[in-house]
Design an enzyme around this catalytic site. Structure first.
Site: not given
Ligand SMILES: Cc1cc2nc3c(=O)[nH]c(=O)nc-3n(C[C@H](O)[C@H](O)[C@H](O)COP(=O)(O)OP(=O)(O)OC[C@H]3O[C@@H](n4cnc5c(N)ncnc54)[C@H](O)[C@@H]3O)c2cc1C
Length: 609
Positions: A12-14, A16-17, A218, A237, A239, A283, A364, A395, A406, A412
């Protein structure tokens, strides 16, 4: 099949990753990031409103107040040690992002600008406080770009468009993952000393959701199938402000800037539900209030939505009423909520500067997920027994700093705080640990499952989207904002029937290997079904209302019996069993109340906003 070996595998490259990858590599580890999406397309990039940290740039603020709001917002299910770490580490984590080059908005003095957000207060609930640091309303986008650049600079290896489909265990440890390369259809084995899951949430279980199509859970599903419990899955949650009919998120930052919720009669109804902080209550409270208004016939045009009004005339009227000196105008709103205006104009044909926005609650955020301790190490039971080599952050993980609900901006923070702690822990671990060998035939079981999917398609009649739609409707109606026992039990039965059809009657078109998104979408549906089942089963069992889990048949919070986390284990020794293995629920993991032990203000009490 190709095999790759790295000290650390980050799935995962969000936010956290990337944070974990960055810190593991800064600590000397050789790191691979495996992602089904190109990194900057991760959902973190959609986060709008801001990231919470008690910087106190406009008014006095303290990490302890932030921790208090987090615990209270979480309806006292948050582990207080984790909430404390979250709030304390937030301050330097945000300053660090600034030093990495993140272009935050500024105060007139040049400090990081901060806005209000739901549930964030000063002095233990006294009044709303400006705590959310933001880069206009594209904060997540900026975090993602900043961290990606830093990872590239550090030579982190990226495997983009590699879809992880299984986790590998051997000798009681996690030893890596199996991924399918989207472009070739080939299996790749990633062998690591440490593997961290940062795969985000699973909002796609529900019909109306703010989550991207890719958020199919996944990572949670693959580890669950290999014996890792899922924690607190009953807490998902909603929203309050999703765009009507679409679920696209309208950030809480709109209310933070002074936006007001109005019903059919033009009443600011939150005054009745949360007299103190009104539209900025947490929320779960606001989502339920909207449902109540709709049920009472106060939805707009008799439909199931209400209005969110950010027109300067409206905002200024209420600001004046509250005795505040601040005023807004079109230019200001257009600048600080640029993305929001764009989204509304594009998707709803509504110009928020001229008319109110139609909104309804939208699925959400997953409070539950893979259980971890405060160093992102995955734990297997109520004794916090660590599963060697496996980590989770963001997440997908349940630390649990958010408890039953939350607060906005705290996800974030969670990503960067616990991503960073995970990365540091991994760097330490891989220095001491040896590679545990891969299991024999590491891809055998997952290949068999994909072969089954491929061969079943010839005879099946139902397409993935049909099953998905049915699951989403059932979960929305029965395991959504309001819940009752029979509805949730019906949901369990329906989801199980859908899974039977998934195994016996699924079909899709593409038989190829390159870019077979049809096949992977079918596989993702299997993940959603597994998580929907755990969610519904965990929800039936919790006979109280707390945070996002609101039961009409048990409307009160029950601290005597339910100050515990849920751990749900699937009882099967096979990852893809036929039929329906039992789900065993363990309610023995107590909530950490270490702050309450020192300060009675942290002890559970009724939440009044
Ligand atoms: C529209 C929206 C607005 C938001 N606004 C806010 C905000 O203002 N403030 C706040 O604190 N939070 C906010 N949130 C919540 C927050 O953005 C998310 O909880 C957070 O970004 C999740 O980050 P993450 O790094 O856990 O995963 P993500 O950013 O969701 O990244 C998941 C990663 O996992 C990878 N992945 C998934 N499955 C697989 C697989 N099978 N194989 C390989 N890679 C995989 C994807 O490619 C991706 O890179 C918002 C959420 C949404 C949907």
């Amino acid at each position: 099949m190709q095999t790759h070996q790295f000290d650390a595998i980050i799935v995962g490259a969000g936010g956290a990753g990337l944070m974990a990858a960055l810190y593991a590599s800064m600590g000397g580890a050789n790191v691979a990031v495996v992602s089904k999406l190109y990194p900057t397309r991760s959902h973190t990039g959609a986060a709008l409103g801001g990231i919470g940290a008690a910087l106190g740039n406009y008014e006095e603020d303290k990490p302890l107040w932030h921790a208090y709001d987090t615990v209270k917002g979480g309806d006292y299910l948050a582990d207080q040690n984790a909430a404390k770490v979250l709030a304390e580490n937030a301050v330097d984590a945000v300053i660090e992002l600034e030093h990495m080059g993140l272009p935050f908005d500024r105060t007139p003095e040049g400090r990081i600008s901060q806005r209000r957000f739901g549930g964030h207060t000063s002095n233990f609930g006294e009044k709303p406080v400006r705590r959310a640091c933001h880069a206009a309303d594209r904060t997540g986008h900026m975090i993602l770009q900043t961290l990606y650049q830093q990872c590239i600079k550090r030579d982190v290896r990226f495997f983009d468009e590699f879809h992880v489909v299984d986790v590998l265990m051997n000798q009681g440890a996690c030893v890596g993952v199996v991924a399918i390369q989207l472009g070739s259809g080939e299996y790749h084995v990633f062998h690591g000393k440490a593997t961290l899951f940062a795969t985000g949430g699973w909002g796609r279980v529900w019909r109306i959701t703010s989550n991207a199509h890719t958020l199919t859970g996944d990572g949670a599903a693959v580890v669950y199938r290999r014996g890792v419990p899922m924690e607190d899955m009953e807490f998902f949650q909603f929203h309050p402000t999703g765009l009507y009919g679409l679920g696209v998120l309208l950030t809480e930052g709109i209310r933070g800037e002074g936006g007001i919720l109005l019903n059919r009669k033009g009443e600011r109804f939150m005054e009745r539900y949360a007299p103190k902080i009104k539209d900025l209550a947490s929320r779960d409270v606001v989502s339920r209030a909207i449902y109540h208004e709709v049920r009472a016939g106060n939805g707009i045009n008799g439909k199931d939505y209400v209005h969110l009004d950010i027109r300067p005339a409206t905002v200024n009227r209420y600001l004046a009423e509250a005795g505040e000196t601040r005023r807004v105008d079109d230019a200001y709103i257009a600048r600080v909520l640029a993305e929001t205006l764009d989204v509304c104009r594009t998707f709803a044909g509504v110009d928020p500067l001229r008319e109110a926005m139609p909104i309804q609650p939208t699925a959400h955020y997953a409070m539950g997920g893979i259980p971890t301790n405060i160093d992102a190490e995955v734990i297997m039971d109520e004794h916090e027994t660590v599963l060697p080599g496996m980590y989770a952050a963001g997440e997908v993980a349940c630390v649990s700093c958010h408890g039953a609900n939350r607060l906005g901006t705290n996800s974030l923070v969670d990503l960067i705080v616990f991503g960073r702690r995970g990365g540091m822990k991994i760097a330490e671990y891989v220095k001491k640990a040896d590679f545990v060998p891969l299991p024999a035939n590491p891809t055998a079981e997952i290949e068999a499952e994909f072969n089954r999917l491929r061969s079943a398609r010839a005879n099946g009649k139902t397409r993935p989207y049909q099953l998905r739609k049915e699951m989403q409707a059932v979960m929305m109606d029965n395991v959504g904002v309001f819940r009752v026992e029979q509805g949730m039990k019906d949901a369990v039965t329906s989801v199980r029937e859908l899974r039977d059809r998934y195994r016996s009657d699924l079909t899709f078109d593409d038989t190829g290997y390159k870019f077979n998104t049809d096949l992977l979408e079918a596989w993702e549906l299997g993940c959603l079904l597994d998580l929907a089942e755990v969610t519904a089963v965990s929800s039936v069992a919790r006979t109280e209302s707390r945070g996002a889990h609101f039961r009409e048949d048990f409307q009160k919070r029950d601290d005597e019996n339910w100050m515990v986390h849920t751990l749900a284990y699937r009882k099967s020794d096979q990852p893809y069993p036929a039929g329906h293995p039992d789900i065993e629920l363990n309610h023995k993991k107590p909530v950490d109340t270490s702050l309450a032990a020192e300060d009675p203000r942290f002890a559970p009490k009724e939440r009044v906003y």
